[in-house]
Structure formats: C-alpha cells, structure tokens
Design a protein around this motif. Structure first.
Motif, PDB file in Angstrom:
ATOM      1  N   UNK A   1       0.834  -1.192   0.000  1.00 18.72           N
ATOM      2  CA  UNK A   1       0.000   0.000   0.000  1.00 18.72           C
ATOM      3  C   UNK A   1       0.877   1.253   0.000  1.00 18.72           C
ATOM      4  N   UNK A   2       0.505   2.193  -0.858  1.00 18.91           N
ATOM      5  CA  UNK A   2       1.151   3.498  -0.928  1.00 18.91           C
ATOM      6  C   UNK A   2       2.600   3.432  -1.397  1.00 18.91           C
ATOM      7  N   UNK A   3       3.037   2.288  -1.916  1.00 19.42           N
ATOM      8  CA  UNK A   3       4.400   2.217  -2.446  1.00 19.42           C
ATOM      9  C   UNK A   3       4.575   3.226  -3.578  1.00 19.42           C
ATOM     10  N   UNK A   4       3.565   3.337  -4.429  1.00 17.94           N
ATOM     11  CA  UNK A   4       3.639   4.296  -5.539  1.00 17.94           C
ATOM     12  C   UNK A   4       3.676   5.728  -5.018  1.00 17.94           C
ATOM     13  N   UNK A   5       2.913   5.995  -3.960  1.00 21.24           N
ATOM     14  CA  UNK A   5       2.906   7.350  -3.383  1.00 21.24           C
ATOM     15  C   UNK A   5       4.281   7.669  -2.811  1.00 21.24           C
ATOM     16  N   UNK A   6       4.869   6.712  -2.121  1.00 25.19           N
ATOM     17  CA  UNK A   6       6.195   6.939  -1.550  1.00 25.19           C
ATOM     18  C   UNK A   6       7.220   7.150  -2.653  1.00 25.19           C
ATOM     19  N   UNK A   7       7.085   6.429  -3.749  1.00 27.43           N
ATOM     20  CA  UNK A   7       8.015   6.602  -4.871  1.00 27.43           C
ATOM     21  C   UNK A   7       7.918   8.028  -5.434  1.00 27.43           C
ATOM     22  N   UNK A   8       6.685   8.534  -5.541  1.00 27.97           N
ATOM     23  CA  UNK A   8       6.502   9.908  -6.026  1.00 27.97           C
ATOM     24  C   UNK A   8       7.080  10.916  -5.031  1.00 27.97           C
ATOM     25  N   UNK A   9       6.872  10.681  -3.737  1.00 24.45           N
ATOM     26  CA  UNK A   9       7.434  11.596  -2.725  1.00 24.45           C
ATOM     27  C   UNK A   9       8.961  11.613  -2.824  1.00 24.45           C
ATOM     28  N   UNK A  10       9.559  10.459  -3.040  1.00 19.27           N
ATOM     29  CA  UNK A  10      11.021  10.407  -3.201  1.00 19.27           C
ATOM     30  C   UNK A  10      11.453  11.177  -4.451  1.00 19.27           C
ATOM     31  N   UNK A  11      10.652  11.082  -5.496  1.00 20.52           N
ATOM     32  CA  UNK A  11      10.950  11.869  -6.700  1.00 20.52           C
ATOM     33  C   UNK A  11      10.832  13.358  -6.441  1.00 20.52           C
ATOM     34  N   UNK A  12       9.843  13.755  -5.631  1.00 20.72           N
ATOM     35  CA  UNK A  12       9.676  15.177  -5.296  1.00 20.72           C
ATOM     36  C   UNK A  12      10.820  15.671  -4.407  1.00 20.72           C
ATOM     37  N   UNK A  13      11.223  14.858  -3.455  1.00 19.85           N
ATOM     38  CA  UNK A  13      12.308  15.264  -2.549  1.00 19.85           C
ATOM     39  C   UNK A  13      13.621  15.486  -3.288  1.00 19.85           C
TER      40      UNK A  13
END
Length: 429
Positions: A127-139
């Motif tokens: 769950x939310x692996x894709x969201x975390x991947x996007x957050x890492x891209x934003x960071x």
C-alpha cells in the motif's frame, strides 16, 4: 480511467493531444525554480495529519485486506510520512544539500541535480508504495509521472490528488496516469519524454519496460527479491520461531522482505521434522491472533497444487507436509536445500542446510537476494553474516523484524534518493 494532470482530474483514455500537452508543459516546467524540499515535506505532513484513516481502512477492507492488517498497513504508511522521517531520509541518503555547490578541487565544484522528469512504473503489492516513490521523486526535485499499478484500487490517486490540493505548488511535479500495461503505444510515447524510468515489479515487468524505453534512458529497477530465515540450534530458538511465525502471518509473505524458506542447520532428519512441528504450532498460534483473508481461486489453486505435489513426493522420503486441521497454514519440508518461492499466504518451505554448502545454495539466486532473518548464537552471527553479505544478501534482521524499516534505510543495497539525482560539476576558473 481517471488521471491526474497538473492537479486536474481527467477521465477516459489518454490521447495523443494529452501527450502533446504533456510535452509542452514539461519543457516549460523544467525551467522552474528548484523545488524546495521543505515544501514537499510540509505538504506530506499536512496530508498525514488530514488523512481519513477510517475511510482508508474501509477502502482496504473492501479490497480484501483483513481489518487488523489494514490498520497495520496504514500505521506503517503514516510513519514513513512524518516530517522527522523524511528529513532523516534526506540527510542520510544525500549527505549534503541538494542544490548546494561543494568545492572538490581548486575552481571545480559539484552538486546533486534532479534527473529532470521521472516515469514511475508502480507496483501494487504494498500500500502506498507508488505514493512513496513519487514523494522520493519530489524530494529530489524531479517532475514525476506515475503509471498506476494494476489492482491498486485508487488509493494512490486519491492520496496524490489530496497532496496537490494541499500544496498547489506541487501541481507541475505530479502526473498520474491509469494506463494498462498493454497500451504500449502510450507508454512508449511517455517514455520518450522522460529522463529516467523507475520500475517496481517482477523481472517480466522490468523486461517489458526495457523493450519500451529508448536505449539511452536510465532504468532504475526495484525488482522482486527473495528473502529467507536461517536457524542454528541455540538457547533462544523457540522464541525466534514464534516471532518468525507471527511475521509470516502478518505479511502473508507478500513482500520482497518476507520469508519464502527457512533453513535449519542440521543433518538430522528427525531434528528437522521436530523443527517443522514446532514451527507449525507457532504458525497455528499466530494464525489465530491474525486471521487470514479470503484467498482468491488462483491463490488457493497454487497452494493446493503445491501441497498435493509434496504429498506425492512424501512416498519417496524427500518431502513432508505439516499442516493445520483448518488447512490455513503449512510447513513444507524438503530435504534438498535450495532457495525457492513458496506459494505464499502462510505456507513456508523448511530445509536442512550445511554451512559448507550455504554459499552455493545462495549464489544460485545472487542478484535476487534481499533479507535474511538470522537466528543463531552471538558467536555465530558475524561468521554467518559475512557469508550472507558475500552471497548477495543486503539486509540481515532478527526474526519478527523482516518487514520493519527505518528512515533512510538502503533499498536493495543502495540509497533510493541517490538513484534519482545526478552529480553535476562546474569549472569556474
């Protein structure tokens, strides 16, 4: 199909004019001022504080997740989204400030820069692996395009839409497309616009993206990995067996860091069988505390097939099946040690191992190894750890902590954020 395009929701299939508009926006937005990390972290903090936990839990339960497990998953996601965890991640993984020049030679400076535009091929097993991947891209200051995973259920779309609603300055940095993997034309067109592709998934999924992406494009691969537990005889063995059984039931062995096999150092078949009985009793106890979800027909069929094969081979004396009366958990004993996938969902392989052959057994899967849960005496720990690391293992944990993580933990042996930036240099004199 629902998509997120610079903060706006689009319905229907992605068409060529959407790709053309995307290209125009990317060319303009790459000239924007660098995205400050505190903007991202503040927005994620607000998202975490405003998340409707009850609604998220209900949504997961409707997708077949057990209520107790939904709460654990959402709590784990919340821990990843804390301000403290995200800052720790940045400091640990990037060492210094993203956009700050660092003098490396007289007149020469270096710093990290975002790749530019990253395409994330999401995976739906966490769950939310894709969201975390996007957050890492934003960071790391990148513009991020997410291809939603199949069977994801809309949670990532909802969380990312909420994120850009909280912080509109993130709109140019997040695109979410619900594109089927079979739509290779659209995927190929998008891959032609980005500076790197981040792939979460199986070897087959990674192979498919390699076929689609231009040869020059960097591919950051987070493929499937195999994990296992390793036991020697020592005073705390039964405690560790109970902890391992709990881990097997809570994870249902769905993650890369979940155990597929248990190796027990012994050459005595009776000792191995005794270990199997102890593990089965521990699984039964854990199964009562953490009831399983209802399996679909494919999952049930795979488990049934594996168990029937073992029953047939029991005649030859090579294998033995330990199973509970409700047939919800099992220990599948095989006298031939090898690392191999189990049918998952509380069914675990058990094998004897000889330390002299351990390297050979593990090296057959080098490149796919991830976590080893080690249960041994203190004096054996360093010796076995050395073998595991040299064989290709990247994480060694205690029983019961295989699925736990910490802020800034390396992923498959590398720091994630450092994979999403490039090191640039300038000579000023």
């Amino acid at each position: 199909m629902e998509h997120l395009f610079r903060g706006e929701t689009l319905d229907g299939s992605i068409q060529s004019h959407h790709i053309h508009k995307l290209q125009e926006h990317l060319e303009q937005d790459l000239l924007l001022e660098p995205l400050a990390q505190n903007i991202v972290i503040d927005a994620v903090h607000q998202l975490r504080m405003t998340m409707d936990m009850e609604s998220l839990t209900k949504e997961l339960v409707e997708q077949g997740v057990s209520p107790w497990k939904a709460k654990i998953l959402i709590a784990a996601m919340g821990e990843l989204f804390t301000t403290d965890a995200l800052w720790k991640k940045i400091h640990r993984e990037l060492d210094d400030t993203l956009y700050e020049w660092k003098n490396v030679e007289d007149g020469i400076e270096e710093r990290y820069e975002p790749y530019g535009v990253m395409l994330h091929i999401g995976a739906g097993n966490v769950i939310a692996l894709s969201v975390m991947s996007i957050i890492e891209g934003l960071l790391t200051g990148n513009i991020n395009i997410l291809k939603l995973p199949s069977y994801e259920g809309g949670i990532s779309m909802r969380l990312l839409k909420a994120l850009v609603d909280i912080e509109p300055r993130l709109k140019p940095y997040i695109y979410v497309f619900d594109i089927p993997s079979s739509d290779t034309t659209t995927l190929q067109a998008i891959a032609g616009l980005v500076d790197g592709v981040i792939v979460w998934g199986s070897d087959e999924a990674i192979g498919g993206i390699r076929q689609l992406a231009p040869p020059h494009l960097p591919l950051i691969e987070w493929g499937h990995r195999m994990s296992f537990a390793y036991f020697t005889t020592h005073d705390e063995m039964e405690r560790d067996i109970a902890a391992l059984a709990k881990e097997i039931c809570i994870s249902d062995q769905q993650y890369c860091n979940s155990p597929q096999c248990v190796f027990y150092e012994t050459e005595d078949k009776e000792a191995l069988a005794s270990f199997g009985q102890t593990l089965l009793q521990a699984l039964i106890a854990a199964n009562e505390l953490y009831p399983p979800r209802e399996l679909d027909i494919r999952e049930q069929g795979e488990i049934t097939w594996a168990r029937q094969l073992i029953k047939m081979e029991t005649i030859l004396g090579d294998k033995q099946l330990f199973i509970d009366p409700l047939q919800q958990v099992s220990v599948m004993m095989d006298n031939q040690p090898m690392l191999k996938p189990s049918p998952l969902n509380r069914n675990i392989w058990l094998m004897p191992i000889n330390r002299k052959t351990l390297m050979k057994v593990l090296r057959e899967h080098h490149g796919h190894l991830q976590t080893a849960s080690l249960s041994c005496s203190e004096k054996e720990h360093d010796i076995l750890s050395r073998i595991f690391y040299r064989a290709g293992v990247t994480r060694i944990t205690t029983c019961g902590t295989m699925s736990e993580t910490y802020a800034g933990e390396p992923h498959d042996g590398v720091y994630t954020l450092r994979q999403y930036v490039k090191r640039v240099s300038t000579r000023r004199s």
